[in-house]
Design an enzyme around this catalytic site. Structure first.
Site: not given
Ligand code: RTP
Ligand code: MG
Length: 139
Positions: A51, A118
């Site tokens: 991350y 999620n």
């Molecule tokens: P992922 O990386 O898990 O596939 O999900 P994603 O691309 O849809 O989302 P990303 O923006 O990369 O964010 C990684 C993970 O962080 C958590 N998150 N929480 N509270 C918030 O606003 C927030 N934003 C992101 C989520 O678990 C997300 O999957």
């Protein structure tokens, strides 16, 4: 054909809720192939690398704590345009607004916590996929 590999993680909520099989079933039903699978209890060092792009954001620490809360299942998945295709199967980040029919839309929960539960992670580009597969399937 544009055959790719992607990293899918079944996050701790997905493992704890016994949704690993359902998530894998959807991946396989779509026509993608499982190449490798591991159950991992990640440490902070692995999560910090995974991350790195989110370091410093308000949700970073709660996200890392959530990912440390239980085992994760890592999947190496192959298929034509699978990077984009899996993210389509997963649905958008926020499970409240993710479309029904997607993994997050059907099963994801927003309990009002700092981080939505999620269920899955999917790499977002060929560069991310290569980097993340190297982290989770190292040695
Ligand atoms: P992922 O990386 O898990 O596939 O999900 P994603 O691309 O849809 O989302 P990303 O923006 O990369 O964010 C990684 C993970 O962080 C958590 N998150 N929480 N509270 C918030 O606003 C927030 N934003 C992101 C989520 O678990 C997300 O999957
Ligand atoms: Mg992401």
């Amino acid at each position: 054909m544009d055959v790719e590999e992607t990293l899918v993680l079944v996050k701790p909520d997905g493992v704890a809720r016994n949704l690993t099989g359902e998530i894998l079933r959807r991946i396989e039903a779509k026509g993608y192939s499982l190449v490798d699978i591991r159950m991992i209890e990640p440490d902070r060092a692995l999560l910090a690398q995974h991350y790195a792009e989110h370091e410093g954001k308000p949700f970073y620490e709660p996200l890392v704590e959530f990912m440390l809360s239980g085992p994760v299942v890592a999947l190496r998945v192959a298929g034509n345009r699978v990077i984009e295709g899996f993210r389509s199967l997963a649905g958008t980040t926020d499970p409240t607004t993710a479309a029904p029919g997607t993994i997050r839309g059907d099963f994801g929960r927003d309990w009002g916590l700092a981080v939505q539960q999620n269920l899955v992670h999917g790499s977002d580009s060929p560069e991310s996929a290569s980097r993340e597969l190297g982290l989770w399937f190292a040695s």
